[in-house]
Design an enzyme around this catalytic site. Structure first.
Site, mmCIF file in Angstrom:
data_model
loop_
_atom_site.group_PDB
_atom_site.id
_atom_site.type_symbol
_atom_site.label_atom_id
_atom_site.label_comp_id
_atom_site.label_asym_id
_atom_site.label_seq_id
_atom_site.Cartn_x
_atom_site.Cartn_y
_atom_site.Cartn_z
ATOM 1 N N SER A 57 30.601 81.807 -19.493
ATOM 2 C CA SER A 57 31.545 82.656 -20.223
ATOM 3 C C SER A 57 30.958 83.149 -21.545
ATOM 4 O O SER A 57 31.262 84.260 -21.983
ATOM 5 C CB SER A 57 32.851 81.889 -20.465
ATOM 6 O OG SER A 57 33.648 82.581 -21.386
ATOM 7 N N GLU A 58 30.117 82.322 -22.170
ATOM 8 C CA GLU A 58 29.507 82.764 -23.435
ATOM 9 C C GLU A 58 28.751 84.074 -23.232
ATOM 10 O O GLU A 58 28.863 85.006 -24.021
ATOM 11 C CB GLU A 58 28.550 81.697 -23.958
ATOM 12 C CG GLU A 58 29.257 80.445 -24.429
ATOM 13 C CD GLU A 58 28.287 79.414 -24.976
ATOM 14 O OE1 GLU A 58 28.672 78.682 -25.883
ATOM 15 O OE2 GLU A 58 27.132 79.329 -24.485
#
Ligand SMILES: Cc1cc2nc3c(=O)[nH]c(=O)nc-3n(C[C@H](O)[C@H](O)[C@H](O)COP(=O)(O)OP(=O)(O)OC[C@H]3O[C@@H](n4cnc5c(N)ncnc54)[C@H](O)[C@@H]3O)c2cc1C
Length: 488
Positions: free
Chosen positions: A207-208
């Site tokens: 997700s980063e």
């Protein structure tokens, strides 16, 4: 209908605003002299720096829930951080992470050319798993356990390879140890051991890249002021310096609560303090007897500096020569780490509002064991060793630039109400995740609800906010069912 929230952490604050939007008469009871809980500042003179949360993950989850809670987007400013951060390995190499896919591929190519295929596959597989994981396991409560054990969910769990650990999962994509670590260390963000936490949590490192990471102008703790203003504007009562000491009940319904010696009636009670401690208020229910495993804790160093380290990344990770041994010392042996990896945060490079002109602030987090068995007042050498490392690896001559220094250790966290001083709520191990984590409706008391890092879906600001949204849905649904019963 009178809803009383016990605790003004992010979960309590967002619950209050969401409930108010739905027309409930809601109030917050907070034991401390300020709101925010772990979302707070360390302040000295004209300097301030976040005490706890620093990295804004899942920006869309954060903004959409704030929007639903009626908090106007113009009241806060999110700044994207790209490159995301640097990871410095002990072999002298530094791996940078980017939001931009092409830039990331170039970086992988530069350092680990054989890992390019693995990285592409990781992102592709996780693209699919992220949506599935969010819809099936994060954006809903399992207050009714049958909602979890459905055929569809079990299939999804097998697809997500939930039986693997984060590290085992990353091993299937990457051959290089540095790459495996670069994509599994993130389970520490929620106090989990990458060698033990279920693979579902490898979605954090995905997700980063995919959604980016952000910084809230003024520091993450400035969100508390934003929410406080909104509470005030809408006339939602907040009682500070008021500790809830017990609940009263009749049959399967709570009737009210005691704030020291004063009794207050309530139709719904929402517990936001750390759940293992709050569960003691639920006397004679199964939850009050349950044994919990705490997450890891942190040793935190905060510095006021007489300068800003320009051209330095906001976020940096400094890896030790043996990360797995560090994790063993934190989670198994529970000793002061001999050679720890650590994280640093230097927001002054992008935010001049945190210190007087030309000066800066710095934060360092070292993962350490939870519990109260270590005498942290005797660990000056350990702290000095971390400062030595900071000087050599990231902040030259740091000691000469320190104006003030503050330390926060697990004993302080424990005294402030975190279960065994664990920084992130109960540990994200398999049997404390998903359906096994305390739920929005945590006990047999039908009008008592819970929200916070130790409650499903778990820790981290946006996820706790999602938990508040899930909890409000459950409460609203209960209310509608109750109303239907009476109308028949
Ligand atoms: C060092 C550190 C770094 C972190 N980094 C990040 C990060 O980068 N990004 C991120 O998203 N998250 C991060 N987190 C996690 C994040 O801070 C938490 O998940 C979140 O703040 C927890 O919110 P909560 O709603 O559980 O409430 P809490 O913050 O636990 O607050 C609960 C409140 O309830 C009150 N209370 C308790 N008992 C009572 C009682 N009996 N009566 C009245 N009031 C009571 C307490 O005083 C407190 O104010 C970090 C946490 C720490 C500690």
């Amino acid at each position: 209908m009178k809803s009383v929230i016990v605790g003004g952490g992010i979960g309590g604050l967002v619950s209050a605003l969401l409930l108010n939007k739905k027309g409930y008469d809601v109030s917050i009871i907070e034991q401390r002299d300020r709101l925010g809980g772990r979302l707070s500042y360390v302040e000295q003179d004209d300097f301030k720096i976040d005490e706890g949360p620093t990295i804004v993950l899942l920006p869309h989850m954060l903004t959409s829930i704030l929007d639903e809670a009626g908090v106007p987007a113009e009241n806060y400013e999110l700044i994207q951080i790209d490159p995301l951060y640097s990871i410095h390995f002990k072999d002298g190499s530094t791996y940078q992470k980017y939001h931009d896919h092409e830039k990331q591929l170039n970086e992988v190519e530069r350092l680990y050319p054989n890992e390019k295929k693995g990285y592409i596959k990781f992102m592709q597989v996780m693209d699919h798993r992220f949506e599935q994981g969010m819809e099936s396991f994060i954006k809903r409560s399992f207050s009714n356990k049958r909602d979890f054990w459905t055929k569809k969910n079990l299939k999804t769990l097998v697809k997500l390879k939930a039986y693997r650990t984060v590290y085992q999962s990353l091993k299937t994509y990457f051959q290089e140890e540095n790459m495996r670590l670069a994509y599994s260390l993130q389970s520490l963000y929620i106090g989990g051991n990458p060698y033990e936490s279920p693979a579902l949590y490898s979605l954090i490192s995905y997700s980063e890249h995919k959604h980016g990471i952000y910084y809230l102008k003024g520091g993450y703790a400035s969100l508390v002021e934003v929410l406080e203003k909104e509470l005030e504007k809408r006339g939602i009562p907040v009682h500070l310096n008021s500790k809830v000491t017990s609940l009263t009940s009749e049959g399967d319904k709570a009737t009210g609560l005691y704030i020291e010696n004063e009794w207050v009636s309530a139709d719904h009670i929402i517990l936001n303090g750390d759940f293992p401690i709050m569960s003691k208020l639920l006397h004679s229910t199964k939850q009050s007897e349950r044994k919990f495993t705490p997450s890891s804790s942190c040793l935190l160093l905060y510095f006021g500096l007489d300068k800003v380290y320009e051209n330095t990344p906001v976020h940096q990770f400094f890896m030790s020569s043996d990360f797995s041994n560090h994790m063993k010392e934190v989670f198994e042996n529970k000793i002061v780490p001999t050679d720890p990896s650590f994280y640093s945060f230097h927001p002054s490079v992008i935010d001049s509002s945190l210190a007087p002109e030309g000066k800066g602030v710095l934060y360092t987090l070292v993962p350490v064991p939870s519990g109260t068995h270590i005498d942290w007042s005797q660990q000056e050498d350990f702290i000095e060793k971390i400062i030595d490392e900071l000087e050599v690896r990231g902040y030259p001559n740091l000691r000469n630039h320190i104006v003030w220094k503050k330390v926060r250790n697990p004993d302080i966290a424990e005294k402030e109400g975190l279960f065994q001083g664990g920084s992130f709520g109960i540990a994200p191990i398999l049997f404390q995740s998903g359906v096994f984590r305390p739920q929005a409706k945590p006990s047999s008391l039908q009008n008592v609800y819970a929200v916070g890092a130790s409650v499903h879906p778990g820790g981290g600001i946006p996820i706790v906010m999602q938990g508040a949204k899930n909890m409000v849905d459950v409460l609203q649904n209960d209310n509608e069912q109750e109303a239907e019963k009476w109308s028949m």
